[in-house]
Design a protein around this motif. Structure first.
Motif, PDB file in Angstrom:
ATOM      1  N   ARG A  96       0.841  -1.207   0.000  1.00 19.88           N
ATOM      2  CA  ARG A  96       0.000   0.000   0.000  1.00 19.88           C
ATOM      3  C   ARG A  96       0.876   1.257   0.000  1.00 19.88           C
ATOM      4  O   ARG A  96       0.611   2.216  -0.727  1.00 19.88           O
ATOM      5  CB  ARG A  96      -0.920   0.005   1.231  1.00 19.88           C
ATOM      6  N   LEU A  97       1.897   1.229   0.819  1.00 22.96           N
ATOM      7  CA  LEU A  97       2.776   2.396   0.932  1.00 22.96           C
ATOM      8  C   LEU A  97       3.578   2.624  -0.344  1.00 22.96           C
ATOM      9  O   LEU A  97       3.808   3.769  -0.744  1.00 22.96           O
ATOM     10  CB  LEU A  97       3.701   2.227   2.137  1.00 22.96           C
ATOM     11  N   ARG A  98       4.001   1.561  -0.998  1.00 21.68           N
ATOM     12  CA  ARG A  98       4.707   1.715  -2.284  1.00 21.68           C
ATOM     13  C   ARG A  98       3.789   2.377  -3.313  1.00 21.68           C
ATOM     14  O   ARG A  98       4.221   3.229  -4.096  1.00 21.68           O
ATOM     15  CB  ARG A  98       5.168   0.351  -2.795  1.00 21.68           C
ATOM     16  N   ALA A  99       2.523   1.972  -3.314  1.00 22.16           N
ATOM     17  CA  ALA A  99       1.574   2.586  -4.249  1.00 22.16           C
ATOM     18  C   ALA A  99       1.377   4.063  -3.932  1.00 22.16           C
ATOM     19  O   ALA A  99       1.302   4.907  -4.838  1.00 22.16           O
ATOM     20  CB  ALA A  99       0.238   1.846  -4.197  1.00 22.16           C
ATOM     21  N   ALA A 100       1.297   4.401  -2.645  1.00 25.15           N
ATOM     22  CA  ALA A 100       1.145   5.809  -2.258  1.00 25.15           C
ATOM     23  C   ALA A 100       2.375   6.614  -2.657  1.00 25.15           C
ATOM     24  O   ALA A 100       2.252   7.754  -3.135  1.00 25.15           O
ATOM     25  CB  ALA A 100       0.917   5.907  -0.746  1.00 25.15           C
ATOM     26  N   ALA A 101       3.561   6.054  -2.466  1.00 21.05           N
ATOM     27  CA  ALA A 101       4.783   6.745  -2.878  1.00 21.05           C
ATOM     28  C   ALA A 101       4.808   6.945  -4.392  1.00 21.05           C
ATOM     29  O   ALA A 101       5.234   8.001  -4.889  1.00 21.05           O
ATOM     30  CB  ALA A 101       6.010   5.942  -2.430  1.00 21.05           C
ATOM     31  N   GLU A 102       4.320   5.961  -5.134  1.00 10.91           N
ATOM     32  CA  GLU A 102       4.232   6.091  -6.595  1.00 10.91           C
ATOM     33  C   GLU A 102       3.259   7.202  -6.978  1.00 10.91           C
ATOM     34  O   GLU A 102       3.524   7.975  -7.911  1.00 10.91           O
ATOM     35  CB  GLU A 102       3.788   4.760  -7.203  1.00 10.91           C
ATOM     36  N   LEU A 103       2.144   7.299  -6.277  1.00 10.13           N
ATOM     37  CA  LEU A 103       1.191   8.382  -6.542  1.00 10.13           C
ATOM     38  C   LEU A 103       1.834   9.743  -6.292  1.00 10.13           C
ATOM     39  O   LEU A 103       1.638  10.687  -7.069  1.00 10.13           O
ATOM     40  CB  LEU A 103      -0.042   8.220  -5.651  1.00 10.13           C
ATOM     41  N   TYR A 104       2.612   9.839  -5.225  1.00 11.24           N
ATOM     42  CA  TYR A 104       3.275  11.114  -4.911  1.00 11.24           C
ATOM     43  C   TYR A 104       4.321  11.454  -5.972  1.00 11.24           C
ATOM     44  O   TYR A 104       4.350  12.573  -6.494  1.00 11.24           O
ATOM     45  CB  TYR A 104       3.914  11.058  -3.522  1.00 11.24           C
ATOM     46  N   ARG A 105       5.151  10.502  -6.295  1.00  7.31           N
ATOM     47  CA  ARG A 105       6.212  10.767  -7.271  1.00  7.31           C
ATOM     48  C   ARG A 105       5.642  11.090  -8.656  1.00  7.31           C
ATOM     49  O   ARG A 105       6.223  11.860  -9.421  1.00  7.31           O
ATOM     50  CB  ARG A 105       7.161   9.568  -7.360  1.00  7.31           C
ATOM     51  N   GLY A 106       4.485  10.512  -8.961  1.00  9.22           N
ATOM     52  CA  GLY A 106       3.857  10.761 -10.246  1.00  9.22           C
ATOM     53  C   GLY A 106       3.011  12.024 -10.290  1.00  9.22           C
ATOM     54  O   GLY A 106       2.386  12.317 -11.315  1.00  9.22           O
ATOM     55  N   LYS A 108       0.287  12.638  -8.668  1.00  7.94           N
ATOM     56  CA  LYS A 108      -1.148  12.392  -8.496  1.00  7.94           C
ATOM     57  C   LYS A 108      -1.671  12.956  -7.178  1.00  7.94           C
ATOM     58  O   LYS A 108      -2.843  13.309  -7.056  1.00  7.94           O
ATOM     59  CB  LYS A 108      -1.432  10.891  -8.542  1.00  7.94           C
ATOM     60  N   VAL A 109      -0.817  13.006  -6.151  1.00  8.34           N
ATOM     61  CA  VAL A 109      -1.201  13.548  -4.853  1.00  8.34           C
ATOM     62  C   VAL A 109      -0.065  14.421  -4.324  1.00  8.34           C
ATOM     63  O   VAL A 109       1.090  14.275  -4.745  1.00  8.34           O
ATOM     64  CB  VAL A 109      -1.529  12.434  -3.825  1.00  8.34           C
ATOM     65  N   LYS A 110      -0.415  15.299  -3.409  1.00  8.83           N
ATOM     66  CA  LYS A 110       0.583  16.188  -2.812  1.00  8.83           C
ATOM     67  C   LYS A 110       0.902  15.839  -1.361  1.00  8.83           C
ATOM     68  O   LYS A 110       1.977  16.164  -0.865  1.00  8.83           O
ATOM     69  CB  LYS A 110       0.074  17.633  -2.878  1.00  8.83           C
ATOM     70  N   VAL A 111      -0.043  15.205  -0.701  1.00  5.01           N
ATOM     71  CA  VAL A 111       0.111  14.871   0.716  1.00  5.01           C
ATOM     72  C   VAL A 111      -0.393  13.456   0.933  1.00  5.01           C
ATOM     73  O   VAL A 111      -1.354  13.018   0.292  1.00  5.01           O
ATOM     74  CB  VAL A 111      -0.692  15.860   1.603  1.00  5.01           C
ATOM     75  N   VAL A 112       0.252  12.746   1.853  1.00  2.00           N
ATOM     76  CA  VAL A 112      -0.180  11.390   2.201  1.00  2.00           C
ATOM     77  C   VAL A 112      -0.608  11.365   3.666  1.00  2.00           C
ATOM     78  O   VAL A 112       0.181  11.708   4.559  1.00  2.00           O
ATOM     79  CB  VAL A 112       0.944  10.358   1.968  1.00  2.00           C
ATOM     80  N   LEU A 113      -1.858  10.986   3.899  1.00  2.00           N
ATOM     81  CA  LEU A 113      -2.374  10.807   5.257  1.00  2.00           C
ATOM     82  C   LEU A 113      -2.306   9.323   5.593  1.00  2.00           C
ATOM     83  O   LEU A 113      -2.952   8.499   4.935  1.00  2.00           O
ATOM     84  CB  LEU A 113      -3.818  11.304   5.350  1.00  2.00           C
ATOM     85  N   VAL A 114      -1.478   8.971   6.593  1.00  2.00           N
ATOM     86  CA  VAL A 114      -1.376   7.574   7.012  1.00  2.00           C
ATOM     87  C   VAL A 114      -2.229   7.395   8.264  1.00  2.00           C
ATOM     88  O   VAL A 114      -2.087   8.132   9.234  1.00  2.00           O
ATOM     89  CB  VAL A 114       0.092   7.161   7.267  1.00  2.00           C
ATOM     90  N   THR A 115      -3.115   6.425   8.226  1.00  2.00           N
ATOM     91  CA  THR A 115      -4.054   6.244   9.330  1.00  2.00           C
ATOM     92  C   THR A 115      -3.979   4.815   9.839  1.00  2.00           C
ATOM     93  O   THR A 115      -4.073   3.857   9.058  1.00  2.00           O
ATOM     94  CB  THR A 115      -5.495   6.595   8.893  1.00  2.00           C
ATOM     95  N   GLY A 116      -3.749   4.676  11.140  1.00  2.47           N
ATOM     96  CA  GLY A 116      -3.587   3.336  11.695  1.00  2.47           C
ATOM     97  C   GLY A 116      -3.708   3.322  13.205  1.00  2.47           C
ATOM     98  O   GLY A 116      -4.146   4.299  13.827  1.00  2.47           O
ATOM     99  N   ASP A 117      -3.295   2.225  13.777  1.00  6.67           N
ATOM    100  CA  ASP A 117      -3.481   1.942  15.197  1.00  6.67           C
ATOM    101  C   ASP A 117      -2.227   2.318  15.988  1.00  6.67           C
ATOM    102  O   ASP A 117      -1.131   1.874  15.690  1.00  6.67           O
ATOM    103  CB  ASP A 117      -3.771   0.446  15.358  1.00  6.67           C
ATOM    104  N   ASN A 118      -2.428   3.155  17.011  1.00  7.55           N
ATOM    105  CA  ASN A 118      -1.368   3.451  17.970  1.00  7.55           C
ATOM    106  C   ASN A 118      -1.967   3.418  19.375  1.00  7.55           C
ATOM    107  O   ASN A 118      -1.695   4.258  20.217  1.00  7.55           O
ATOM    108  CB  ASN A 118      -0.745   4.816  17.683  1.00  7.55           C
ATOM    109  N   SER A 119      -2.789   2.397  19.605  1.00  6.17           N
ATOM    110  CA  SER A 119      -3.470   2.292  20.902  1.00  6.17           C
ATOM    111  C   SER A 119      -2.530   1.821  22.003  1.00  6.17           C
ATOM    112  O   SER A 119      -2.853   1.929  23.186  1.00  6.17           O
ATOM    113  CB  SER A 119      -4.659   1.328  20.799  1.00  6.17           C
ATOM    114  N   ARG A 120      -1.356   1.285  21.625  1.00  6.80           N
ATOM    115  CA  ARG A 120      -0.366   0.847  22.603  1.00  6.80           C
ATOM    116  C   ARG A 120       0.967   1.503  22.283  1.00  6.80           C
ATOM    117  O   ARG A 120       1.291   1.749  21.116  1.00  6.80           O
ATOM    118  CB  ARG A 120      -0.202  -0.683  22.564  1.00  6.80           C
TER     119      ARG A 120
END
Length: 247
Positions: A96-106, A108-120
């Protein structure tokens, strides 16, 4: 001397009894057929109800699933967490992250929002995702972290309400991307999605099977729109990152 009844008389009596028994049984047959018919109808209705959420999901999302090459350009990409292995992104999350980096380099996007678990304290998906993206060419100041993306609905709602995202490219595996698109659209985001390819291993089969059941919860989330586990105040991270990109 014993008296014997005529055979014809005995046979006639038996026939009369059989006809009487058959007459008593006849009214029960329609009820039996009706019960079976109702059971079949009930089973069909249950199947329709079970498939309705998945049908809704595909109807809403199918036309918006694209590739990194043909997805419409948006300002923000949203990458959903998918687990860590020894503190690093799992193979599924890494893709998923490689695809997002490809979108940025190409462009297609200017900012990447990463959303996940940091409950611990010892488990921090967003920071691991950030480290991976930086190593793959995305500047640190173009990455924004959501530490309370505990499930897809939470991530979508928080992206809209906390980070102010109105349009986005969502990045996930193919078996999950339709649910992500449907939920983010229900949360108020004009979303397209990139379905990342995945090896058909045990995780893939588990994820695909899980989606069948997750579709029901997704439909309920879209209908009732519950608040996420943690909402909190508005965060300007995406706005600031976009301002940096505009310089």
């Amino acid at each position: 001397m014993r008296m014997r009844l005529p055979v014809r008389g005995v046979t006639g009596a038996c026939r009369s009894r059989l006809r009487g028994a058959a007459a008593r049984l006849r009214p029960r047959l329609p009820r039996t057929r009706r019960g079976r018919r109702l059971a079949v109808q009930g089973l069909m209705a249950a199947c329709v109800l079970a498939l309705a959420p998945a049908t809704w999901m595909h109807t809403v999302a199918d036309a918006r699933v694209r590739t990194t090459a043909d997805v419409p350009a948006q300002q923000v990409a949203v990458v959903f967490g998918a687990g860590l292995w020894d503190g690093r992104p799992s193979p599924y999350l890494a893709n998923r992250l490689r695809a997002a980096a490809e979108l940025y380099r190409g462009g297609k996007v200017k900012v990447v929002l990463v959303t996940g678990d940091n409950s611990r304290v010892e488990y921090d998906e967003p920071d691991a995702m950030r480290t991976f993206l930086v190593a793959h060419g995305v500047p640190d100041n173009r990455i924004v972290s959501d530490f309370a993306g505990f499930d897809t609905w939470d991530s979508c709602v928080r992206a809209r309400k906390i980070f102010g995202v109105e349009r986005a490219v969502l990045v996930s595996q193919g078996f999950h991307i339709r649910r992500a698109i449907a939920l983010c659209r229900a949360a108020g985001i004009d979303a397209y999605g990139v379905g990342v390819e995945a090896v058909h291993d045990a995780t893939w089969y588990y994820g695909g099977t899980r989606e069948v059941f997750a579709a029901g919860k997704a439909a309920l989330d879209a209908l009732f729109k519950p608040d996420p586990h943690f909402l909190g105040p508005r965060e300007p991270g995406v706005e600031k990152a976009l301002a940096t990109a505009a310089r």
